[in-house]
Design a protein around this motif. Sequence first.
Motif, PDB file in Angstrom:
ATOM      1  N   GLY A 478     112.930 -64.635  83.497  1.00 49.67           N
ATOM      2  CA  GLY A 478     112.903 -64.973  84.922  1.00 49.67           C
ATOM      3  C   GLY A 478     111.871 -64.169  85.688  1.00 49.67           C
ATOM      4  N   ALA A 479     111.197 -63.241  84.986  1.00 50.09           N
ATOM      5  CA  ALA A 479     110.143 -62.467  85.652  1.00 50.09           C
ATOM      6  C   ALA A 479     108.953 -63.388  85.911  1.00 50.09           C
ATOM      7  CB  ALA A 479     109.727 -61.283  84.792  1.00 50.09           C
ATOM      8  N   TYR A 480     108.189 -63.036  86.896  1.00 49.47           N
ATOM      9  CA  TYR A 480     106.999 -63.851  87.200  1.00 49.47           C
ATOM     10  C   TYR A 480     106.074 -63.917  85.994  1.00 49.47           C
ATOM     11  CZ  TYR A 480     108.419 -63.768  92.065  1.00 49.47           C
ATOM     12  OH  TYR A 480     109.120 -63.936  93.230  1.00 49.47           O
ATOM     13  N   SER A 481     106.003 -62.813  85.256  1.00 54.67           N
ATOM     14  CA  SER A 481     105.134 -62.806  84.078  1.00 54.67           C
ATOM     15  C   SER A 481     105.568 -63.869  83.087  1.00 54.67           C
ATOM     16  CB  SER A 481     105.175 -61.438  83.398  1.00 54.67           C
ATOM     17  OG  SER A 481     104.797 -60.446  84.288  1.00 54.67           O
ATOM     18  N   GLU A 482     106.859 -64.063  82.983  1.00 52.73           N
ATOM     19  CA  GLU A 482     107.326 -65.088  82.046  1.00 52.73           C
ATOM     20  C   GLU A 482     106.902 -66.473  82.536  1.00 52.73           C
ATOM     21  OE1 GLU A 482     111.507 -65.958  81.688  1.00 52.73           O
ATOM     22  OE2 GLU A 482     111.286 -66.333  79.543  1.00 52.73           O
ATOM     23  N   HIS A 550     106.075 -66.386  95.185  1.00 49.73           N
ATOM     24  CA  HIS A 550     106.956 -66.643  96.318  1.00 49.73           C
ATOM     25  C   HIS A 550     108.178 -65.766  96.107  1.00 49.73           C
ATOM     26  CE1 HIS A 550     109.132 -69.407  99.130  1.00 49.73           C
ATOM     27  NE2 HIS A 550     110.149 -69.025  98.396  1.00 49.73           N
ATOM     28  N   TYR A 551     108.362 -64.821  96.999  1.00 56.99           N
ATOM     29  CA  TYR A 551     109.479 -63.883  96.824  1.00 56.99           C
ATOM     30  C   TYR A 551     110.702 -64.339  97.605  1.00 56.99           C
ATOM     31  CZ  TYR A 551     106.160 -60.427  95.041  1.00 56.99           C
ATOM     32  OH  TYR A 551     105.233 -59.762  94.299  1.00 56.99           O
ATOM     33  N   CYS A 552     111.841 -64.171  96.984  1.00 56.84           N
ATOM     34  CA  CYS A 552     113.117 -64.461  97.660  1.00 56.84           C
ATOM     35  C   CYS A 552     113.976 -63.200  97.646  1.00 56.84           C
ATOM     36  CB  CYS A 552     113.882 -65.550  96.916  1.00 56.84           C
ATOM     37  SG  CYS A 552     113.075 -67.118  96.982  1.00 56.84           S
ATOM     38  N   SER A 569     113.548 -53.987  93.313  1.00 61.03           N
ATOM     39  CA  SER A 569     112.615 -54.940  92.704  1.00 61.03           C
ATOM     40  C   SER A 569     111.473 -54.181  92.056  1.00 61.03           C
ATOM     41  CB  SER A 569     112.071 -55.923  93.747  1.00 61.03           C
ATOM     42  OG  SER A 569     111.442 -56.994  93.096  1.00 61.03           O
ATOM     43  N   HIS A 570     110.561 -54.937  91.494  1.00 55.59           N
ATOM     44  CA  HIS A 570     109.330 -54.360  90.963  1.00 55.59           C
ATOM     45  C   HIS A 570     108.557 -53.729  92.123  1.00 55.59           C
ATOM     46  CE1 HIS A 570     105.222 -54.319  89.382  1.00 55.59           C
ATOM     47  NE2 HIS A 570     105.780 -54.318  88.183  1.00 55.59           N
ATOM     48  N   PRO A 571     107.924 -52.573  91.877  1.00 55.93           N
ATOM     49  CA  PRO A 571     107.228 -51.896  92.977  1.00 55.93           C
ATOM     50  C   PRO A 571     106.214 -52.799  93.674  1.00 55.93           C
ATOM     51  CG  PRO A 571     107.016 -50.654  90.926  1.00 55.93           C
ATOM     52  CD  PRO A 571     107.865 -51.829  90.621  1.00 55.93           C
ATOM     53  N   GLU A 592     111.990 -51.957  86.935  1.00 56.93           N
ATOM     54  CA  GLU A 592     110.881 -52.346  86.072  1.00 56.93           C
ATOM     55  C   GLU A 592     110.272 -53.704  86.383  1.00 56.93           C
ATOM     56  OE1 GLU A 592     109.313 -50.717  83.729  1.00 56.93           O
ATOM     57  OE2 GLU A 592     110.517 -48.903  83.658  1.00 56.93           O
ATOM     58  N   ASP A 593     111.092 -54.646  86.766  1.00 58.09           N
ATOM     59  CA  ASP A 593     110.542 -55.971  87.045  1.00 58.09           C
ATOM     60  C   ASP A 593     111.495 -56.731  87.956  1.00 58.09           C
ATOM     61  OD1 ASP A 593     112.316 -56.297  84.686  1.00 58.09           O
ATOM     62  OD2 ASP A 593     111.835 -58.390  85.016  1.00 58.09           O
ATOM     63  N   THR A 594     111.026 -57.815  88.476  1.00 62.13           N
ATOM     64  CA  THR A 594     111.815 -58.531  89.473  1.00 62.13           C
ATOM     65  C   THR A 594     113.079 -59.120  88.859  1.00 62.13           C
ATOM     66  OG1 THR A 594     110.505 -60.518  89.079  1.00 62.13           O
ATOM     67  CG2 THR A 594     109.826 -59.096  90.907  1.00 62.13           C
ATOM     68  N   ALA A 595     112.929 -59.767  87.717  1.00 59.17           N
ATOM     69  CA  ALA A 595     114.108 -60.386  87.108  1.00 59.17           C
ATOM     70  C   ALA A 595     115.067 -59.328  86.589  1.00 59.17           C
ATOM     71  CB  ALA A 595     113.693 -61.321  85.982  1.00 59.17           C
TER      72      ALA A 595
HETATM   73  O1  LIG Z   1     108.284 -58.210  87.887  1.00 61.23           O
HETATM   74  C1  LIG Z   1     107.845 -59.310  87.602  1.00 61.23           C
HETATM   75  O2  LIG Z   1     108.501 -60.323  87.704  1.00 61.23           O
HETATM   76  C2  LIG Z   1     106.487 -59.414  87.088  1.00 61.23           C
HETATM   77  O3  LIG Z   1     106.169 -60.368  86.474  1.00 61.23           O
HETATM   78  C3  LIG Z   1     105.511 -58.312  87.378  1.00 61.23           C
HETATM   79  C4  LIG Z   1     104.746 -58.510  88.663  1.00 61.23           C
HETATM   80  C5  LIG Z   1     103.592 -57.468  88.696  1.00 61.23           C
HETATM   81  O4  LIG Z   1     103.590 -56.524  87.933  1.00 61.23           O
HETATM   82  O5  LIG Z   1     102.702 -57.628  89.533  1.00 61.23           O
HETATM   83  C6  LIG Z   1     104.154 -59.828  88.723  1.00 61.23           C
HETATM   84  C7  LIG Z   1     104.031 -60.527  89.832  1.00 61.23           C
HETATM   85  C8  LIG Z   1     104.680 -60.137  91.092  1.00 61.23           C
HETATM   86  O6  LIG Z   1     103.680 -59.890  92.023  1.00 61.23           O
HETATM   87  C9  LIG Z   1     105.474 -58.925  90.951  1.00 61.23           C
HETATM   88  C10 LIG Z   1     105.574 -58.255  89.825  1.00 61.23           C
END
Ligand SMILES: O=C(O)C(=O)C[C@]1(C(=O)O)C=C[C@@H](O)C=C1
Length: 777
Positions: A478-482, A550-552, A569-571, A592-595
């Motif tokens: 569910g992370a943005y990276s995924e 898009h952040y929620c 959340s992720h920094p 560590e990450d958003t998800a």
């Molecule tokens: O934490 C996440 O979900 C990520 O995928 C990492 C990450 C990043 O490191 O920049 C990716 C995009 C978003 O801007 C926030 C965090």
Amino acid sequence: MFLRSLDSDTAIRLYRSRVWFEQVALPFSLSLHGKQGRKDQNDKSTRYAGARRLATDDRSALQVPARRNRMFNYATELLRSSSRITGANKPPPARGGLRPRPCWAWLQLMPAVSGGRPPFLTRANGDNKDLTSVDGHGFGRVTTTQQNGGPAGMLTRTHRAYLTDGPSTLCPALPAYTTNSQLPNTDRKALCLLASDINWESEEWDLALAITVTGSRKTRPPYSRERAPASDGAVAHPRSGLRRASGLNVDTGRFRCSTTVVLDLKSARCRLEANAASNRSTGRPGEAPTGPPPSRPAHLARWTRRTLQGGEVILVKTREPPPTTPLVFASKLRPTHARRAPARPPPSNPHPPLPRRSMAYTSSLHLPKHLLLPNPRRTTRRPSSVSFVPAAAANTSGGVNGHAPEKPTPKPNGSKKGVNGINGVNGSKKGVNGINGKKKGVNGHVNGRHADRIHLSVSTGGGQDGSGLRVAFQGAPGAYSEFAAKTALPGCDTVPCRAFADALAAVERGGADRAILPVESTMEGTALRNYDLLLRHDLVVVQEINLFVHYCLLAMPGVRAAEVRRVISHPMALAHCGRALARLGVDREPVEDTAGAVEMLRSNRMLDTAAIASPRAADLYGLDVLAHGLQDESWNVTRFLLLSRPPSPVALPVDSDAKTSMVVAHRGGSMMVLLKVLSAFSSRNINLTKLEVINNEDGASAAAAAGAGGHPPVMILDTKARGAPTLRAFPHVLYVDCEGASHDPRVREAIQEIEKFAVFVRVLGCYAADSTVYDLQ
Ligand SMILES: O=C(O)C(=O)C[C@]1(C(=O)O)C=C[C@@H](O)C=C1
């Protein structure tokens, strides 16, 4: 179509089947109905009104998709209404006087879809059973025993109920605390007891909350099929003077009509606090708080006094925590309501502010909004038939990073330009690509701007859509990276990793085929830490992906924005939403990450904490979205790089624009070197899409001298070092992205020129330029 009304037994069975609620794909609705058993003029005004309110107002209000969190809200509403129905705040009528007639509320389930089997009637194991035909052995049987005892003012009885799943399996015990509405405050004590009994961290508890509405003993409640053991003996009820009839499921001589709704205790607890908070000023539910928050016990006291009198709370322990090991986070947060949680100093920030080492940069992310595209998994805009220059077919040796240099391929459209349109600044003399008769550069560039972009498939090395490839990413699912990985390679399998370094190492070791790395964002610029990581590994860039972020604001079901005290959340996400968070006035905790933040929220059931993550993460983890578009800038794009082991397994499409990324290290004189680098490209009409200048000389010497402090030099893996690849330290580094393939003669010449004055040049990869911005929505 009403399936049936829920008595407490059925509700518990339904509760046991909650897995359905979590797994259903189809929505269904809840309807609440109130009913008065017999009209009584004296009681009608208040009680019947309450019942009618449930039957009419709420019925329409409840035609919304019902997940468990929705149920929770309804249950809360039901609680409020029920207390009104029973007139719980009034003293009970004297013996012989008018007694309240039974009135009760039912929670009814109604499928929102017509036809077919209602989704929640399907068991997880595929065994379909209609709820209406369930007998006591099908889904669980409730047996209750009663014990007397407890001094006045304390709990007067304890019900113990057992759920049995079929005749043989004994399910966890269900301690139930029954309160006696005749004794003030017992319900509060019961609830406090419940709250303090729970090991919040290690157990998953749920709460089935039964509202008991007392009524005339002449009316037999419709649900009392379970019989209390006669061994308990008959007990005289202190006020009613009626004797509890053995064999009836009543404990006070009065009949109860229970509406049991299935709640998550921790959500319920959150709601308790929410109600208490909203009662601060006026004591009335639903009114905005004005005063300072009362202490926690007062929260419970207020709430329970107002809503639980005459009620019954059944605590149902249903399952152990899932065996899956959650990700280990740098700062493991504990729920603030953890029982006897020792006070801890706030966790140290694992992500100190990123060092701004760079002197200047140009971002490659100046991307026009009209390039925004939905995720390609849901779009078919990418044509499948494009021609490729397979990496293997590159005919000359001596390429950098596995990209063999290659003679320019003549353009199919007869353009006089070289490959990839790098010759011809501003596209003024570019070949015509034949789209709309416009004078265009290759691939639809008009005057150097992207228009009518043709989306090109890229040979991925796995299946065309990446099937069969494992892509490592940092974070929880569910992370943005995924999402970026799935955008690049929709068919790939994603591999969650704890840190970006782990993801890169996994590819190096062969544990994954690709890694995805965010390297810059429109709001924060270059992610230097990630670039540093990239330079330390022997990996090549094979694709770039721009993802609209898009952040929620996500929270546990039932939690309201006003109850949130902290956001995790992720920094980067916290930084991107800085202004919004300041407005909310909440603490921020990096994880560590958003998800991962969402997962932490859910697994620890944090009720005063929200997470910033994607709306998809909310779906994935079943959280509520409190706010959308939290980012301070509406245009927030993150650029990700897809990395692979060299040589690059990805073939460049012949007719695509290519990009080459490189790192140049030099000894001092940074401005002069910078000018020379620029000249090497500009003299060949090569456009740069990114330039980041890192100057760490002071920091490097300080770091070397003191062993700490200052910025350490950039460590770059020299893949061409004699012997084995070696990490080398460079205080002066340039990151450069240029248009054109690394095997293009002009690019090659430019690199050769740079190599004459720089101490080190490493091409990080050559890949198809893709300025499309993908969106998750
Ligand atoms: O934490 C996440 O979900 C990520 O995928 C990492 C990450 C990043 O490191 O920049 C990716 C995009 C978003 O801007 C926030 C965090």
